[in-house]
Design a protein around this motif. Sequence first.
Motif, PDB file in Angstrom:
ATOM      1  N   GLU A 157       0.854  -1.183   0.000  1.00 16.32           N
ATOM      2  CA  GLU A 157       0.000   0.000   0.000  1.00 16.32           C
ATOM      3  C   GLU A 157       0.888   1.231   0.000  1.00 16.32           C
ATOM      4  O   GLU A 157       1.897   1.274   0.716  1.00 16.32           O
ATOM      5  CB  GLU A 157      -0.910   0.020   1.229  1.00 16.32           C
ATOM      6  CG  GLU A 157      -1.898  -1.135   1.291  1.00 16.32           C
ATOM      7  CD  GLU A 157      -2.766  -1.051   2.541  1.00 16.32           C
ATOM      8  OE1 GLU A 157      -3.867  -0.465   2.458  1.00 16.32           O
ATOM      9  OE2 GLU A 157      -2.320  -1.551   3.598  1.00 16.32           O
ATOM     10  N   LEU A 158       0.511   2.232  -0.794  1.00 14.56           N
ATOM     11  CA  LEU A 158       1.296   3.454  -0.923  1.00 14.56           C
ATOM     12  C   LEU A 158       0.455   4.654  -0.497  1.00 14.56           C
ATOM     13  O   LEU A 158      -0.724   4.757  -0.850  1.00 14.56           O
ATOM     14  CB  LEU A 158       1.753   3.657  -2.372  1.00 14.56           C
ATOM     15  CG  LEU A 158       2.536   2.504  -3.009  1.00 14.56           C
ATOM     16  CD1 LEU A 158       2.811   2.804  -4.474  1.00 14.56           C
ATOM     17  CD2 LEU A 158       3.826   2.252  -2.260  1.00 14.56           C
ATOM     18  N   PHE A 159       1.096   5.559   0.258  1.00  2.59           N
ATOM     19  CA  PHE A 159       0.434   6.764   0.726  1.00  2.59           C
ATOM     20  C   PHE A 159       1.371   7.947   0.505  1.00  2.59           C
ATOM     21  O   PHE A 159       2.501   7.931   0.987  1.00  2.59           O
ATOM     22  CB  PHE A 159       0.113   6.681   2.221  1.00  2.59           C
ATOM     23  CG  PHE A 159      -0.605   5.424   2.638  1.00  2.59           C
ATOM     24  CD1 PHE A 159      -1.981   5.369   2.687  1.00  2.59           C
ATOM     25  CD2 PHE A 159       0.115   4.280   2.982  1.00  2.59           C
ATOM     26  CE1 PHE A 159      -2.643   4.219   3.070  1.00  2.59           C
ATOM     27  CE2 PHE A 159      -0.529   3.118   3.378  1.00  2.59           C
ATOM     28  CZ  PHE A 159      -1.924   3.083   3.423  1.00  2.59           C
ATOM     29  N   ALA A 160       0.916   8.956  -0.215  1.00  2.00           N
ATOM     30  CA  ALA A 160       1.689  10.197  -0.347  1.00  2.00           C
ATOM     31  C   ALA A 160       1.251  11.145   0.762  1.00  2.00           C
ATOM     32  O   ALA A 160       0.060  11.280   1.042  1.00  2.00           O
ATOM     33  CB  ALA A 160       1.450  10.826  -1.710  1.00  2.00           C
ATOM     34  N   ARG A 161       2.227  11.781   1.416  1.00  2.91           N
ATOM     35  CA  ARG A 161       1.888  12.692   2.508  1.00  2.91           C
ATOM     36  C   ARG A 161       2.997  13.709   2.721  1.00  2.91           C
ATOM     37  O   ARG A 161       4.092  13.607   2.149  1.00  2.91           O
ATOM     38  CB  ARG A 161       1.636  11.909   3.804  1.00  2.91           C
ATOM     39  CG  ARG A 161       2.840  11.125   4.322  1.00  2.91           C
ATOM     40  CD  ARG A 161       2.543  10.543   5.695  1.00  2.91           C
ATOM     41  NE  ARG A 161       3.582   9.699   6.225  1.00  2.91           N
ATOM     42  CZ  ARG A 161       4.678  10.134   6.834  1.00  2.91           C
ATOM     43  NH1 ARG A 161       4.895  11.435   6.972  1.00  2.91           N
ATOM     44  NH2 ARG A 161       5.570   9.275   7.308  1.00  2.91           N
ATOM     45  N   VAL A 162       2.701  14.681   3.549  1.00  2.00           N
ATOM     46  CA  VAL A 162       3.687  15.695   3.941  1.00  2.00           C
ATOM     47  C   VAL A 162       4.598  15.096   5.013  1.00  2.00           C
ATOM     48  O   VAL A 162       4.113  14.477   5.964  1.00  2.00           O
ATOM     49  CB  VAL A 162       2.976  16.946   4.487  1.00  2.00           C
ATOM     50  CG1 VAL A 162       3.995  17.955   5.008  1.00  2.00           C
ATOM     51  CG2 VAL A 162       2.096  17.564   3.414  1.00  2.00           C
ATOM     52  N   PRO A 163       5.916  15.233   4.887  1.00  2.00           N
ATOM     53  CA  PRO A 163       6.832  14.664   5.886  1.00  2.00           C
ATOM     54  C   PRO A 163       6.849  15.477   7.171  1.00  2.00           C
ATOM     55  O   PRO A 163       6.526  16.661   7.184  1.00  2.00           O
ATOM     56  CB  PRO A 163       8.189  14.725   5.178  1.00  2.00           C
ATOM     57  CG  PRO A 163       8.070  15.911   4.270  1.00  2.00           C
ATOM     58  CD  PRO A 163       6.641  15.905   3.790  1.00  2.00           C
ATOM     59  N   THR A 164       7.244  14.811   8.249  1.00  2.00           N
ATOM     60  CA  THR A 164       7.476  15.516   9.510  1.00  2.00           C
ATOM     61  C   THR A 164       8.827  16.231   9.434  1.00  2.00           C
ATOM     62  O   THR A 164       9.648  15.982   8.540  1.00  2.00           O
ATOM     63  CB  THR A 164       7.491  14.541  10.687  1.00  2.00           C
ATOM     64  OG1 THR A 164       8.642  13.668  10.550  1.00  2.00           O
ATOM     65  CG2 THR A 164       6.226  13.694  10.719  1.00  2.00           C
ATOM     66  N   SER A 165       9.079  17.095  10.388  1.00  2.00           N
ATOM     67  CA  SER A 165      10.362  17.813  10.407  1.00  2.00           C
ATOM     68  C   SER A 165      11.531  16.841  10.571  1.00  2.00           C
ATOM     69  O   SER A 165      12.603  17.027   9.964  1.00  2.00           O
ATOM     70  CB  SER A 165      10.370  18.862  11.521  1.00  2.00           C
ATOM     71  OG  SER A 165      10.120  18.264  12.780  1.00  2.00           O
ATOM     72  N   ASP A 166      11.352  15.785  11.377  1.00  2.00           N
ATOM     73  CA  ASP A 166      12.412  14.784  11.549  1.00  2.00           C
ATOM     74  C   ASP A 166      12.672  14.041  10.248  1.00  2.00           C
ATOM     75  O   ASP A 166      13.829  13.731   9.917  1.00  2.00           O
ATOM     76  CB  ASP A 166      12.044  13.799  12.648  1.00  2.00           C
ATOM     77  CG  ASP A 166      12.121  14.400  14.047  1.00  2.00           C
ATOM     78  OD1 ASP A 166      12.764  15.455  14.196  1.00  2.00           O
ATOM     79  OD2 ASP A 166      11.542  13.810  14.970  1.00  2.00           O
ATOM     80  N   GLU A 167      11.627  13.746   9.493  1.00  2.00           N
ATOM     81  CA  GLU A 167      11.783  13.039   8.217  1.00  2.00           C
ATOM     82  C   GLU A 167      12.452  13.923   7.176  1.00  2.00           C
ATOM     83  O   GLU A 167      13.251  13.436   6.359  1.00  2.00           O
ATOM     84  CB  GLU A 167      10.416  12.556   7.730  1.00  2.00           C
ATOM     85  CG  GLU A 167       9.839  11.446   8.604  1.00  2.00           C
ATOM     86  CD  GLU A 167       8.365  11.207   8.364  1.00  2.00           C
ATOM     87  OE1 GLU A 167       7.847  10.192   8.876  1.00  2.00           O
ATOM     88  OE2 GLU A 167       7.702  12.015   7.675  1.00  2.00           O
ATOM     89  N   VAL A 168      12.140  15.218   7.203  1.00  2.00           N
ATOM     90  CA  VAL A 168      12.806  16.165   6.293  1.00  2.00           C
ATOM     91  C   VAL A 168      14.308  16.151   6.534  1.00  2.00           C
ATOM     92  O   VAL A 168      15.114  16.112   5.595  1.00  2.00           O
ATOM     93  CB  VAL A 168      12.236  17.593   6.489  1.00  2.00           C
ATOM     94  CG1 VAL A 168      13.116  18.621   5.776  1.00  2.00           C
ATOM     95  CG2 VAL A 168      10.807  17.663   5.966  1.00  2.00           C
ATOM     96  N   GLU A 169      14.702  16.155   7.800  1.00  2.00           N
ATOM     97  CA  GLU A 169      16.126  16.154   8.141  1.00  2.00           C
ATOM     98  C   GLU A 169      16.776  14.823   7.795  1.00  2.00           C
ATOM     99  O   GLU A 169      17.875  14.782   7.234  1.00  2.00           O
ATOM    100  CB  GLU A 169      16.304  16.449   9.632  1.00  2.00           C
ATOM    101  CG  GLU A 169      17.760  16.537  10.055  1.00  2.00           C
ATOM    102  CD  GLU A 169      17.921  16.952  11.503  1.00  2.00           C
ATOM    103  OE1 GLU A 169      19.076  16.998  11.962  1.00  2.00           O
ATOM    104  OE2 GLU A 169      16.909  17.233  12.170  1.00  2.00           O
ATOM    105  N   LEU A 170      16.101  13.719   8.106  1.00  2.00           N
ATOM    106  CA  LEU A 170      16.673  12.401   7.855  1.00  2.00           C
ATOM    107  C   LEU A 170      16.898  12.144   6.372  1.00  2.00           C
ATOM    108  O   LEU A 170      17.952  11.637   5.969  1.00  2.00           O
ATOM    109  CB  LEU A 170      15.746  11.317   8.423  1.00  2.00           C
ATOM    110  CG  LEU A 170      16.180   9.864   8.222  1.00  2.00           C
ATOM    111  CD1 LEU A 170      17.481   9.586   8.963  1.00  2.00           C
ATOM    112  CD2 LEU A 170      15.092   8.908   8.697  1.00  2.00           C
ATOM    113  N   LEU A 171      15.927  12.501   5.531  1.00  2.00           N
ATOM    114  CA  LEU A 171      16.017  12.245   4.097  1.00  2.00           C
ATOM    115  C   LEU A 171      16.588  13.421   3.313  1.00  2.00           C
ATOM    116  O   LEU A 171      16.691  13.359   2.088  1.00  2.00           O
ATOM    117  CB  LEU A 171      14.637  11.885   3.540  1.00  2.00           C
ATOM    118  CG  LEU A 171      14.050  10.557   4.018  1.00  2.00           C
ATOM    119  CD1 LEU A 171      12.636  10.353   3.463  1.00  2.00           C
ATOM    120  CD2 LEU A 171      14.941   9.376   3.613  1.00  2.00           C
TER     121      LEU A 171
END
Length: 225
Positions: A157-171
């Motif tokens: 299953e695939l979901f497009a969404r807005v990342p969290t601030s931690d995910e922005v930094e990690l990726l």
Amino acid sequence: MKFTVHAAYRALEAEGLVTSSRGHGTVVRQQTPLKRLGIARYDKAKWRDADEVAFIADRVATGRAYRRGEQTQSVSRVEAPPAVAAEHGLEPGAEVYARARLVKEGEQPTHTLTSYYRPQYVEGTRIVDPTPGPTGRGGGFRVLYDAGYEIDHMTEELFARVPTSDEVELLQLPAGEPVVELHRTTYTADGTVVEYAIGLHAASRFAWKYDFKVPDSTRDGKAAQ
């Protein structure tokens, strides 16, 4: 002049042409996305009969190289999150092994993937070895196969969404870029769930491709859904 250059960087970042992050500065982004194979990446000829784990199959299909240090990982025994417990058919509070990976291409992260396993399926195997990189020849699917749990089918299953601030930094995501969250459930032929995985992909760094036979439930004698 300083403000003009700053504005130019911001414009390039908004268009996804460069990315900026703390400690890395501003760098030009890879323009050709990785081919994220949907079905062919799980071909048993790759992981059972050879040593090509799924994400490396994506690199091969894209014509790009892979180096062992581009996958880091951590392994821990944790209380199963509710969604994980539900997929594995476990009682709330039951423990599972969580194998979390961060995958990069060069210095740029592309995605994360955390696989959850019942302890009795993987205890004592390479899956719970925290050594960085794939779990040896054929990766985790080959380890399960050698332990007597051959994968037969899976759902994604695939979901497009807005990342969290931690995910922005990690990726190392540029401003405004979404992520694609993947939920994968892997089964043996008798329907036993042997892996439940949650991945997070930088949306612009992948091109998703699915090649499959079109079903005909009437001809196959199956009830229409």
